[in-house]
Scaffold this motif. Sequence first.
Motif, PDB file in Angstrom:
ATOM      1  N   VAL A  77      90.744  93.755  -2.588  1.00 46.97           N
ATOM      2  CA  VAL A  77      92.427  92.701  -1.868  1.00 46.97           C
ATOM      3  C   VAL A  77      91.827  91.191  -2.597  1.00 46.97           C
ATOM      4  CG1 VAL A  77      91.435  91.936   0.359  1.00 46.97           C
ATOM      5  CG2 VAL A  77      92.989  91.453  -0.522  1.00 46.97           C
ATOM      6  N   ASP A  78      92.517  90.639  -3.533  1.00 52.14           N
ATOM      7  CA  ASP A  78      92.198  89.239  -4.041  1.00 52.14           C
ATOM      8  C   ASP A  78      92.624  88.217  -2.854  1.00 52.14           C
ATOM      9  OD1 ASP A  78      93.238  91.447  -6.197  1.00 52.14           O
ATOM     10  OD2 ASP A  78      94.974  89.908  -7.327  1.00 52.14           O
ATOM     11  N   ALA A  79      91.619  87.051  -3.830  1.00 47.70           N
ATOM     12  CA  ALA A  79      91.374  86.398  -2.887  1.00 47.70           C
ATOM     13  C   ALA A  79      92.846  85.092  -3.327  1.00 47.70           C
ATOM     14  CB  ALA A  79      90.596  85.772  -3.470  1.00 47.70           C
ATOM     15  N   ASP A  80      93.135  85.548  -3.746  1.00 46.16           N
ATOM     16  CA  ASP A  80      94.739  83.928  -4.556  1.00 46.16           C
ATOM     17  C   ASP A  80      96.268  83.986  -3.117  1.00 46.16           C
ATOM     18  OD1 ASP A  80      95.613  86.136  -5.150  1.00 46.16           O
ATOM     19  OD2 ASP A  80      96.457  85.528  -7.443  1.00 46.16           O
ATOM     20  N   LEU A  81      95.790  84.977  -2.685  1.00 45.19           N
ATOM     21  CA  LEU A  81      96.854  85.324  -1.041  1.00 45.19           C
ATOM     22  C   LEU A  81      98.413  86.416  -1.870  1.00 45.19           C
ATOM     23  CD1 LEU A  81      96.247  82.075  -0.029  1.00 45.19           C
ATOM     24  CD2 LEU A  81      95.789  84.147   1.580  1.00 45.19           C
ATOM     25  N   SER A  82      98.454  86.832  -3.442  1.00 48.00           N
ATOM     26  CA  SER A  82      99.149  87.139  -3.420  1.00 48.00           C
ATOM     27  C   SER A  82      99.399  88.485  -2.738  1.00 48.00           C
ATOM     28  CB  SER A  82      98.963  87.757  -5.029  1.00 48.00           C
ATOM     29  OG  SER A  82      98.845  86.965  -5.426  1.00 48.00           O
ATOM     30  N   HIS A  83      98.298  89.571  -2.228  1.00 48.45           N
ATOM     31  CA  HIS A  83      97.984  90.513  -1.326  1.00 48.45           C
ATOM     32  C   HIS A  83      98.001  89.961   0.270  1.00 48.45           C
ATOM     33  CE1 HIS A  83      95.777  92.322  -4.324  1.00 48.45           C
ATOM     34  NE2 HIS A  83      97.464  92.713  -4.827  1.00 48.45           N
ATOM     35  N   THR A 138     104.825  93.256  -0.546  1.00 48.87           N
ATOM     36  CA  THR A 138     105.032  92.017  -1.019  1.00 48.87           C
ATOM     37  C   THR A 138     104.539  91.527  -1.558  1.00 48.87           C
ATOM     38  OG1 THR A 138     107.270  92.324   0.608  1.00 48.87           O
ATOM     39  CG2 THR A 138     106.876  89.867  -0.679  1.00 48.87           C
ATOM     40  N   PHE A 139     104.181  91.450  -3.190  1.00 55.76           N
ATOM     41  CA  PHE A 139     103.159  90.822  -3.583  1.00 55.76           C
ATOM     42  C   PHE A 139     104.348  89.304  -4.310  1.00 55.76           C
ATOM     43  CE2 PHE A 139     101.403  89.301  -7.998  1.00 55.76           C
ATOM     44  CZ  PHE A 139      99.890  89.809  -7.323  1.00 55.76           C
ATOM     45  N   THR A 140     102.927  88.507  -3.597  1.00 58.40           N
ATOM     46  CA  THR A 140     103.758  86.687  -3.784  1.00 58.40           C
ATOM     47  C   THR A 140     102.669  86.991  -5.144  1.00 58.40           C
ATOM     48  OG1 THR A 140     103.551  86.931  -0.935  1.00 58.40           O
ATOM     49  CG2 THR A 140     104.292  85.225  -2.173  1.00 58.40           C
ATOM     50  N   ASP A 141     103.936  85.915  -5.788  1.00 55.72           N
ATOM     51  CA  ASP A 141     102.947  85.481  -6.666  1.00 55.72           C
ATOM     52  C   ASP A 141     102.327  84.087  -6.069  1.00 55.72           C
ATOM     53  OD1 ASP A 141     101.809  85.023  -9.406  1.00 55.72           O
ATOM     54  OD2 ASP A 141     103.298  83.830  -9.902  1.00 55.72           O
ATOM     55  N   ARG A 142     101.228  83.830  -6.819  1.00 55.41           N
ATOM     56  CA  ARG A 142      99.983  83.142  -6.492  1.00 55.41           C
ATOM     57  C   ARG A 142     100.913  81.635  -6.244  1.00 55.41           C
ATOM     58  NH1 ARG A 142      95.136  82.288  -7.619  1.00 55.41           N
ATOM     59  NH2 ARG A 142      94.316  83.909  -9.073  1.00 55.41           N
ATOM     60  N   VAL A 143     100.203  80.470  -5.089  1.00 54.13           N
ATOM     61  CA  VAL A 143     101.357  79.528  -5.100  1.00 54.13           C
ATOM     62  C   VAL A 143     100.341  78.332  -5.630  1.00 54.13           C
ATOM     63  CG1 VAL A 143     101.728  77.801  -3.855  1.00 54.13           C
ATOM     64  CG2 VAL A 143     102.237  79.875  -3.272  1.00 54.13           C
TER      65      VAL A 143
HETATM   66 MG   LIG Z   1      96.731  86.894  -8.377  1.00 57.24          MG
END
Ligand SMILES: [Mg+2]
Length: 242
Positions: free
Chosen positions: A90-96, A203-208
């Motif tokens: 899982v990615d760390a940028d909270l997209s997941h 739902t893939f949230t683009d990184r903030v």
């Molecule tokens: Mg990302």
Amino acid sequence: MRVQICTPTYIEAENIEEFLRRARAAVPDADILVLDDNSPDGTADIAERVGIELGQIDVLRRPEKRGLGAAYRAGFAIGIARGYDVICQVDADLSHDPEVLPDLIAAVAGDADLAIGSRYVPGGAIPHWPKRRLALSKYGNMYARFMLRTGVRDTSAGFRAYRADLLQAIDFSHTRAKGYGFQLETTYRVARVGARIVEIPITFTDRVRGYSKMSGSVIVEEMALMTWWGLRDRLRRKRSRA
Ligand SMILES: [Mg+2]
Ligand SMILES: Nc1nc2c(ncn2[C@@H]2O[C@H](COP(=O)(O)OP(=O)(O)O)[C@@H](O)[C@H]2O)c(=O)[nH]1
């Protein structure tokens, strides 16, 4: 069932703490392994500090930026050596959204060998991506499905749970993709061994916060690998028919 979560990081100082807190809350029993490529912004130090507070969190400090593929190969090898039953990425940028992790793990605890958090099955979405990025990802995935014949709609997704046995069966340590192409390569190998893949809509949230490390060279590597594998398979099928 013992579960390991692998999370690659490069320059995620602004995201890693929130990610770890949410992941810890979502999967209290899982062990988390952060795979950091010596981020110059101190991501690994933050991960270590928060990890001590929350427990069951390790940080693998890698000497330099070597790409996603290399980071995952290192993380999976540790997971296999430590005898986990399920290995997640899982990615760390909270997209997941870490809250989806239990669903992915449950699918693999059921009869799936690989569960993919998918943007391109009904119910999946990417609300905030700019048109250009969306088109690239969407058509890239259509091309992947056509070339590699995986039947998977989101081949490039990095949100997954694997049965550890399956990772060994596909000989993951001998994959060659340096970067994001690792997802394509593993999916291709999984499909070829006939394993059961399920896609769970996300739902893939683009990184903030922070910035994407996706680059032109990543896309070139992905296109080249897909085209090479796809053509090689077609040639082989033709030969075996002759
Ligand atoms: Mg990302
Ligand atoms: N260890 C490591 N992590 C990376 C590298 N490149 C990207 N990442 C991490 O992989 C995840 C996905 O990368 P990101 O830049 O968000 O890609 P995008 O979502 O496709 O735009 C994030 O957690 C990044 O910090 C790398 O070379 N090494």
